[in-house]
Motif scaffolding. Structure first.
Motif, PDB file in Angstrom:
ATOM      1  N   GLU A  82     -58.167 -47.245 -86.609  1.00 47.25           N
ATOM      2  CA  GLU A  82     -56.734 -47.756 -85.704  1.00 47.25           C
ATOM      3  C   GLU A  82     -56.057 -46.487 -85.023  1.00 47.25           C
ATOM      4  O   GLU A  82     -56.447 -45.636 -85.481  1.00 47.25           O
ATOM      5  N   ARG A  83     -55.230 -46.603 -84.774  1.00 43.63           N
ATOM      6  CA  ARG A  83     -54.542 -44.902 -83.640  1.00 43.63           C
ATOM      7  C   ARG A  83     -53.251 -45.567 -84.351  1.00 43.63           C
ATOM      8  O   ARG A  83     -52.646 -47.061 -84.357  1.00 43.63           O
ATOM      9  N   GLY A  84     -52.645 -44.899 -83.803  1.00 48.59           N
ATOM     10  CA  GLY A  84     -51.031 -44.821 -83.829  1.00 48.59           C
ATOM     11  C   GLY A  84     -50.314 -43.555 -84.290  1.00 48.59           C
ATOM     12  O   GLY A  84     -51.038 -42.597 -84.863  1.00 48.59           O
ATOM     13  N   LEU A  94     -49.172 -44.844 -89.042  1.00 48.88           N
ATOM     14  CA  LEU A  94     -50.575 -45.426 -89.501  1.00 48.88           C
ATOM     15  C   LEU A  94     -49.890 -45.472 -90.895  1.00 48.88           C
ATOM     16  O   LEU A  94     -50.537 -46.216 -91.975  1.00 48.88           O
ATOM     17  N   LEU A  95     -48.397 -44.337 -91.890  1.00 56.59           N
ATOM     18  CA  LEU A  95     -48.484 -44.756 -92.816  1.00 56.59           C
ATOM     19  C   LEU A  95     -48.182 -45.393 -93.326  1.00 56.59           C
ATOM     20  O   LEU A  95     -48.921 -46.451 -94.499  1.00 56.59           O
ATOM     21  N   ALA A  96     -47.148 -46.537 -92.686  1.00 58.08           N
ATOM     22  CA  ALA A  96     -46.900 -47.593 -92.735  1.00 58.08           C
ATOM     23  C   ALA A  96     -47.176 -48.399 -93.011  1.00 58.08           C
ATOM     24  O   ALA A  96     -47.763 -49.831 -93.550  1.00 58.08           O
ATOM     25  N   ARG A  97     -48.588 -48.401 -91.922  1.00 53.28           N
ATOM     26  CA  ARG A  97     -49.749 -49.710 -91.595  1.00 53.28           C
ATOM     27  C   ARG A  97     -50.615 -49.977 -93.129  1.00 53.28           C
ATOM     28  O   ARG A  97     -51.391 -50.857 -93.629  1.00 53.28           O
ATOM     29  N   ASP A  98     -50.360 -48.760 -93.734  1.00 56.91           N
ATOM     30  CA  ASP A  98     -51.199 -48.390 -95.015  1.00 56.91           C
ATOM     31  C   ASP A  98     -52.597 -48.602 -94.877  1.00 56.91           C
ATOM     32  O   ASP A  98     -53.155 -49.815 -95.835  1.00 56.91           O
ATOM     33  N   GLY A  99     -53.241 -48.628 -94.163  1.00 55.70           N
ATOM     34  CA  GLY A  99     -54.766 -48.626 -93.799  1.00 55.70           C
ATOM     35  C   GLY A  99     -56.082 -47.183 -94.572  1.00 55.70           C
ATOM     36  O   GLY A  99     -55.257 -46.429 -95.398  1.00 55.70           O
ATOM     37  N   VAL A 100     -56.622 -47.282 -93.345  1.00 49.02           N
ATOM     38  CA  VAL A 100     -58.074 -45.871 -93.308  1.00 49.02           C
ATOM     39  C   VAL A 100     -56.576 -44.986 -93.455  1.00 49.02           C
ATOM     40  O   VAL A 100     -57.049 -43.577 -94.524  1.00 49.02           O
ATOM     41  N   ALA A 119     -53.411 -44.085 -94.324  1.00 50.96           N
ATOM     42  CA  ALA A 119     -52.312 -44.057 -95.440  1.00 50.96           C
ATOM     43  C   ALA A 119     -53.063 -43.378 -96.848  1.00 50.96           C
ATOM     44  O   ALA A 119     -52.915 -42.877 -97.336  1.00 50.96           O
ATOM     45  N   ALA A 120     -55.000 -43.897 -96.876  1.00 50.33           N
ATOM     46  CA  ALA A 120     -55.524 -43.739 -98.050  1.00 50.33           C
ATOM     47  C   ALA A 120     -55.723 -42.209 -97.908  1.00 50.33           C
ATOM     48  O   ALA A 120     -56.027 -41.475 -99.220  1.00 50.33           O
ATOM     49  N   MET A 121     -56.723 -41.471 -96.557  1.00 47.75           N
ATOM     50  CA  MET A 121     -56.607 -40.302 -96.650  1.00 47.75           C
ATOM     51  C   MET A 121     -55.964 -39.546 -97.334  1.00 47.75           C
ATOM     52  O   MET A 121     -55.546 -38.621 -97.328  1.00 47.75           O
ATOM     53  N   TRP A 122     -54.771 -39.662 -95.743  1.00 45.81           N
ATOM     54  CA  TRP A 122     -53.516 -38.950 -96.346  1.00 45.81           C
ATOM     55  C   TRP A 122     -53.035 -39.373 -98.061  1.00 45.81           C
ATOM     56  O   TRP A 122     -52.661 -37.607 -98.249  1.00 45.81           O
ATOM     57  N   ARG A 123     -53.192 -39.799 -98.550  1.00 43.98           N
ATOM     58  CA  ARG A 123     -52.844 -39.845-100.171  1.00 43.98           C
ATOM     59  C   ARG A 123     -53.603 -39.054-100.905  1.00 43.98           C
ATOM     60  O   ARG A 123     -53.422 -37.706-101.792  1.00 43.98           O
ATOM     61  N   ARG A 124     -54.843 -39.156-100.588  1.00 46.91           N
ATOM     62  CA  ARG A 124     -55.718 -38.570-101.007  1.00 46.91           C
ATOM     63  C   ARG A 124     -55.549 -36.858-101.019  1.00 46.91           C
ATOM     64  O   ARG A 124     -56.017 -35.711-101.677  1.00 46.91           O
ATOM     65  N   GLN A 125     -55.457 -36.540 -99.805  1.00 43.50           N
ATOM     66  CA  GLN A 125     -55.578 -34.806 -99.099  1.00 43.50           C
ATOM     67  C   GLN A 125     -54.218 -34.678-100.167  1.00 43.50           C
ATOM     68  O   GLN A 125     -54.324 -33.172 -99.655  1.00 43.50           O
ATOM     69  N   GLN A 126     -52.781 -34.915 -99.684  1.00 46.32           N
ATOM     70  CA  GLN A 126     -51.910 -34.769-100.573  1.00 46.32           C
ATOM     71  C   GLN A 126     -52.162 -34.189-101.592  1.00 46.32           C
ATOM     72  O   GLN A 126     -51.847 -33.067-102.545  1.00 46.32           O
TER      73      GLN A 126
END
Ligand SMILES: Nc1ncnc2c1ncn2[C@@H]1O[C@H](COP(=O)(O)OP(=O)(O)OP(=O)(O)O)[C@@H](O)[C@H]1O
Ligand SMILES: [Mg+2]
Length: 617
Positions: A574-576, A581-587, A589-596
């Motif tokens: 993924e790139r952006g 990337l959050l809007a795309r809701d892919g890899v 976004a999932a990593m981001w949610r986990r870390q949050q």
């Protein structure tokens, strides 16, 4: 007869030794250095003159003996002339020997210095791959032993063995000339019998010596390993076990040492016997010569003196032979390092990296450390000048590999890497490396002061420049709180500093280097989130119009990046920008949610006291 250990491969060994000597020769007879060559020539003349004096001493002695053994009534002037010449020649003998040292010492030491320096430079030119495969301690030992070997070889081969051979020839010639060929032959056979015996017995004894060395080394390794694991030994109460392991090696050493000593006695007895037989033979001949009236008392003394004088320097032949063999082997090991070819070498027509704004381009880059496992599988991205690109992704994805390729520790196996349009393979490594500033994932510091380690980024930096970099890296206040301040020693590999402190020293020295392109590989991973935020501000400041590549696990550190690349198993998935990337809701976004989620917990604990202190104005 006991088997001779080296008999299996005698020829290649001899050829190898000759090759080693041939490699050394140019250093002793350096091209274009007339003074060095003159020194060598003078040293050789001195060596010959010293030997001439040496063989002349017994002749004067003989003449004096003849004079005084004729009974009272000889001329006092004749005696004084003889005795004074005797004294003078002795002085000359010593004088020439020392002069030879005087002239040759510079040549020998210069050769040693040049070989050591060339090896050292060569080692730095060899690839990271070579160094990862070697033990650093082993490499420096190779240089140390190799140079010691040169010194030993020159001292003994050039100044002990060769002169003695010269002396043997001269003495045999004189004996033949003064008396007859038989005296020369007996002397020659005795001395060569002595040499041959010593060499073969030494060869046979080598196995005990080797066994001693092996056992000594094993005992040492075991002792060191055991002491390093002091805590583990205590956890399991295994002191007795360790002691008996150590003792087994000591026991084998004891055995080998006793055998080595006993075989030395054998060598000594044999050497003594050969000389005794030779002396008896030559004295018998001379005795009958005196009886027959063809020889004088002085002649009787002369032949005896010559034989004694010849074998004295050979007394240590066993030791010298063994050491010379060892020296040759050590030198060969060192020269073999010089023969290692460079994996990454500048192209013949390599140019300097052209000046530019710092545009980095990866074009379908493929790479593997070993052919059977691909690490990067076609990675393409561009970092525009002055922009910041972040690479995130799971451990082992190949993030640090990207930084190693950019730094040209390795060459890509496919595709191209370009800085400001220039393919890395076409420009000199030094110019690429000068343009890059890397804060590596595992920082290792030199065993020196904090000041030295920061100033390393730009040797010759002034204290105020170092301090400015330290302030930007948020390490200045910490350094000032230390009793020795910037003069604090960081210990081996920097182990006396905490992980976060080490990272900040590494950041400071990269800031000081002031490169065109920054590359931070988990540069702030060991810091608490508060200090990390503070440093990030500084990094943004120093890299404002610089290109920056940031590798990070903690996504909160990359939200501001112009572009984020998500690397998974050697591919960009993924790139952006963060928002894209959050809007795309892919890899991502999932990593981001986990870390949050986990990050929120950590933040509840609040910043550490150190971070609070650092963030105070
Ligand atoms: N010198 C080497 N020889 C062989 N394999 C290596 C070597 N260095 C790294 N690797 C392998 O290459 C892969 C990528 O390593 P790399 O260091 O680039 O990972 P990374 O993405 O930086 O991981 P991390 O986030 O843990 O730092 C890993 O699986 C690693 O085992
Ligand atoms: Mg890494």
């Amino acid at each position: 007869m006991p088997p001779r250990t080296t008999d299996a491969t005698p020829r290649p060994q001899v050829r190898g030794d000759l090759k080693t000597l041939k490699t050394l020769a140019p250093y002793l007879w350096p091209k274009g250095e007339t003074t060095m060559r003159v020194r060598v020539v003078i040293a050789m003349i001195c060596l010959t003159l010293a030997k001439v004096a040496t063989v002349y001493v017994p002749i004067l002695f003989k003449q004096a003996v003849d004079l005084v053994s004729g009974g009272p009534g000889f001329a006092a002037s004749a005696l004084i002339a003889l005795v004074v010449s005797y004294g003078l020649v002795r002085i000359a003998q010593q004088g020439f020997a020392e002069l030879r040292e005087f002239f040759f010492a510079r040549v020998a030491q210069r050769a040693i210095r040049k070989v050591a320096l060339r090896t050292f430079r060569h080692l730095h030119a060899l690839s990271l791959r070579f160094h990862l495969d070697r033990q650093t301690g082993g490499l420096s030992r190779s240089i140390e032993r190799g140079t010691k070997g040169i010194e030993f070889l020159l001292n003994f081969m050039l100044f002990n063995i060769l002169p003695t051979l010269l002396e043997i020839v001269m003495v045999c010639g004189i004996l033949w000339y003064l008396f007859d060929i038989w005296y020369a032959l007996v002397t020659f056979v005795t001395i060569f019998g002595y040499i041959a015996f010593t060499m073969s017995v030494t060869e046979w004894r080598l196995k005990y010596r080797r066994e001693m060395n092996t056992q000594d080394q094993q005992a040492n390794t075991k002792a060191i390993d055991s002491l390093l694991n002091y805590e583990t030994v205590k956890y399991f109460g295994n002191e007795e076990h360790e002691a008996s392991r150590y003792d087994r090696s000591l026991e084998r050493y004891e055995e080998a040492a006793v055998q080595s000593r006993t075989s030395l006695s054998l060598l000594n007895i044999g050497q003594g016997a050969i000389i005794a037989v030779g002396l008896t033979g030559i004295m018998t001949m001379a005795g009958f010569g005196v009886q027959a009236g063809t020889m004088t008392t002085g002649d009787f003394v002369l032949v005896n003196t010559y034989l004694m004088q010849l074998y004295l320097p050979l007394n240590f032949l066993g030791f010298v032979y063994r050491e010379i063999k060892q020296s040759l082997a050590d030198m060969e090991a060192m020269f073999r390092l010089l023969g290692e070819s460079r994996e990454i070498a500048d192209a013949e027509d390599a140019v300097e990296l052209p000046a530019g704004a710092g545009r980095v381009e990866f074009d379908d880059v493929q790479f593997n450390y070993r052919p059977d496992r691909a690490i990067l599988k076609g990675v393409s991205f561009t970092v525009e000048p002055g922009k910041t690109v972040a690479i995130v992704g799971p451990s082992g994805a190949g993030k640090s590999t990207i930084s190693r390729l950019l730094f040209r520790f390795y060459d890509a196996t496919g595709g191209a890497i370009r800085i400001d349009g220039a393919d890395l393979r076409t420009v000199s490594q030094s110019s690429v490396r000068a343009a890059l500033g890397i804060v590596p994932q595992d920082t290792v510091l030199f065993n020196d002061t904090i000041f030295y380690n920061i100033a390393y980024g730009q040797p010759g930096a002034t204290p105020s420049e170092v301090e400015r970099a330290a302030r930007l890296a948020r390490i200045h206040d910490f350094v000032m709180s230390l009793p020795d301040g910037y003069q604090t020693s960081v210990g081996e590999r920097g182990l006396k500093l905490s992980g976060g402190e080490k990272q900040r020293v590494a950041i400071a020295r990269t800031i000081l280097k002031n490169p065109r392109i920054f590359l931070f590989d988990e540069a702030t991973s060991a810091l608490d989130s508060h200090t990390e935020k503070a440093i990030q501000g500084s990094l943004r400041e120093v890299s404002r119009d610089r290109t920056a590549l940031i590798i990070a696990h903690r996504l909160s550190t990359v939200v501001d990046a112009d572009q984020i690349l998500v690397l998974e198993a050697g591919q960009i998935v993924e790139r952006g920008s963060h928002a894209d990337l959050l809007a795309r809701d892919g890899v991502y976004a999932a990593m981001w949610r986990r870390q949050q989620e986990t990050g929120a917990e950590a933040d509840e604990r609040g910043p550490t006291a150190e971070a609070l202190a650092l963030s105070a104005p």
